[in-house]
Design a protein around this motif. Structure first.
Motif, short mmCIF file in Angstrom:
data_model
loop_
_atom_site.label_atom_id
_atom_site.label_comp_id
_atom_site.label_asym_id
_atom_site.label_seq_id
_atom_site.Cartn_x
_atom_site.Cartn_y
_atom_site.Cartn_z
N LYS A 46 -25.40 -1.98 -1.56
CA LYS A 46 -25.38 -0.66 -2.19
C LYS A 46 -26.75 0.01 -2.09
N VAL A 48 -29.05 2.64 -3.45
CA VAL A 48 -29.22 3.46 -4.65
C VAL A 48 -30.30 4.51 -4.36
N CYS A 221 -33.70 4.76 -13.21
CA CYS A 221 -32.43 4.66 -12.49
C CYS A 221 -31.69 3.38 -12.89
N TRP A 225 -28.01 2.88 -14.68
CA TRP A 225 -26.95 2.00 -14.16
C TRP A 225 -26.44 1.07 -15.25
N HIS A 367 -27.72 -4.33 -4.68
CA HIS A 367 -28.28 -2.98 -4.73
C HIS A 367 -29.75 -2.97 -4.34
#
Length: 517
Positions: A46, A48, A221, A225, A367
């Motif tokens: 992922k 981000v 961030c 999440w 991530h």
């Protein structure tokens, strides 16, 4: 292998020839096994994205200033020896790595470097006499290697305290800075460049002094999440929740960070502040690093692998000292790389903590953060993609590729060279002969998938016939194990709320098997 078949295998003697290998080895990728039988999760990498930052965001401004500082230092050291130039380059790479880790880690290194530069400039050329000392050169090389490397499970520094790590890093920064400045010219042109450097250092120190105690963009961030995926009532950072303490769901997250002095500690502090006031907040975060040893290490692992309905731990911060030998897949399918290692092998080892056999989730999510406005992130994103490409094509990472990429990044990431560096990383590969052999092995294995499925069906049929023939039943087997434990004075087996059917014991369910042991 020799113990299994001493006619076919002899230690120290390679098995050669395609036919000989086909008789004894089948090489498969996780994806191939997943298609045939399952049992491995699907990995989602992922990206981000943290975009739209203001132009004066500390992460962006410091990146630009450091690149400008590098250019000035290289200009001032053009006439010095290769040794001094190498020391100057090492210092900048060390600063860059720490900036990409966290502003806190960068600030610590910057302060030491700035003081040492001023001190050396004031001393003048007196230190030049030691410039060709072979002992000093060897020590400098060692300091440079340790400055740029991250302590892992095999490094004695992984077991050092934060204070010991900080003291060693300070010593390395001073030694490398002194080596670079010892031969620096003191003429008018060099003095003018040096003054420009000082202005950049002053500016960078001002920015870090103001920003180091606040959460950076990556931390904010990450908190967002956690709110979206783990604790929906989590307030915005800096605010307190009103009413009942926000409750957590059963999701867990593993956060990897390099063992940079400052990053781990600051991340723990910020996350602790962010979740303060939530339900059982004091029990939600744990750290595992080189200092977490023995029973403490086992206890952290046990807590993180325990059913989240009975254990409140939700966030585990780990350094690279925990990237090998520890399994965290039992109740965790989310991993974050808070900072990206400059080595594909270390990146893959981190992912392997949750992407492995006995991961109950069908999908794991790994991530990583990307700041598109920062030049260095373009290169590091290429590194992540390259790691995944190699894994899919070869099944594992080659040390040859690891070494090639480390050589490419050895000089750091100049903003003007990002595209060229990215192309070199993308082009890193094993030699054609070995690559062809790997492809042939995997292709042959895939061709055998139909045969493998037929073999599995035959084995399952034989297993069922064997059970019927011996009259095997799971419950009497469980009772026999409990009775055996009681005879030797141990506690009998006990059912747990999250325990799966006892019938799975014969198929190798690890949780029940551990209870039996």
């Amino acid at each position: 292998m020799e113990i299994l078949d001493h006619y076919r295998f002899t230690r120290g003697v390679k098995v050669r020839g395609k036919k000989a290998l086909e008789d004894i080895m089948v090489r498969r990728l996780k994806d191939d096994i997943r298609q045939v039988q399952g049992g491995f999760p699907k990995r989602q990498v992922k990206r981000v994205v943290i975009d739209g930052l203001p132009d004066d965001a500390p992460e962006l401004v410091l990146s630009r200033l450091l690149d400008e500082y590098r250019s000035l230092r290289e200009e001032r050291h053009e006439v010095t020896s290769k040794r001094a130039q190498a020391a100057a380059g090492l210092l900048i790479v060390g600063l860059q790595q720490r900036l990409l880790s966290s502003i806190e880690a960068f600030a610590r290194t910057l302060t030491i470097h700035r003081k040492t530069v001023k001190k050396q400039w004031e001393k003048g050329r007196a230190a030049q006499a030691a410039a060709t000392d072979p002992v000093r050169d060897r020590l400098l090389k060692q300091d440079g290697q340790r400055l740029l490397s991250v302590p892992d499970a095999d490094d004695e520094r992984a077991e050092w305290t934060d204070e010991e790590l900080e003291a060693e890093e300070s010593s390395q920064i001073r030694a490398i800075t002194e080596a670079a400045e010892a031969e620096s010219p003191r003429d008018d042109e060099a003095a003018a460049i040096w003054q420009k450097e000082q202005k950049l250092l002053d500016r960078m120190e001002e920015i870090t002094a103001e920003a180091r105690h606040r959460p950076d963009a990556k931390m904010l961030c990450l908190i967002d999440w956690i709110r979206d995926n783990m604790c929906s009532g989590l307030p915005v950072f800096g605010q307190r929740a009103s009413g009942d303490p926000p409750a957590w769901n059963e999701r867990r997250v593993l956060i990897f960070t390099e063992n940079r002095e400052g990053t781990k500690r600051r991340l723990r502090e910020i996350l602790g502040q962010a979740i303060a006031g939530t339900e059982l907040s004091e029990d939600r975060i744990a750290v595992i690093d080189g200092l977490t040893r023995g029973d403490a290490r086992k206890e952290v692992q046990r807590r993180f692998n325990t059913d989240p309905r009975r254990e409140p731990l939700r966030i585990l911060i780990a350094t690279d000292a925990a990237r090998e030998g520890l399994n965290f897949q039992a109740h965790c399918a989310d991993l974050f790389h808070f900072d990206l290692p400059w080595n594909p092998g270390r990146l893959e080892q981190r992912n392997g903590r949750i992407d492995r056999k006995l991961q109950p989730a069908a999908e794991v999510r790994c991530h990583y953060f990307v700041l598109p406005q920062r030049a260095e992130d373009y290169v590091l994103e290429v590194l992540v993609r390259k790691t995944e490409t190699i894994k899919k094509e070869l099944g594992s990472l080659s040390k040859i590729i690891d070494d090639d990429i480390e050589r490419v990044l050895k000089a750091g990431i100049r903003h003007a060279d990002t595209k060229a560096i990215a192309r070199k990383i993308e082009g890193a590969d094993i030699d054609d002969k070995r690559k062809k052999a790997n492809e042939e092995e995997l292709e042959v294995a895939r061709d055998r998938q139909d045969d493998l499925k037929a073999q599995i069906e035959r084995c399952q049929s034989l297993l069922e016939k064997s059970r019927n023939w011996v009259g095997f039943s799971a419950e009497p087997f469980r009772e026999a194990l409990s009775c055996s434990l009681e005879i030797v004075g141990a506690e009998p087996l006990k059912r747990e709320e999250d325990e799966v059917s006892a019938a799975n014991l014969v198929e190798g369910d690890s949780a029940i098997y551990r209870h039996a042991l």
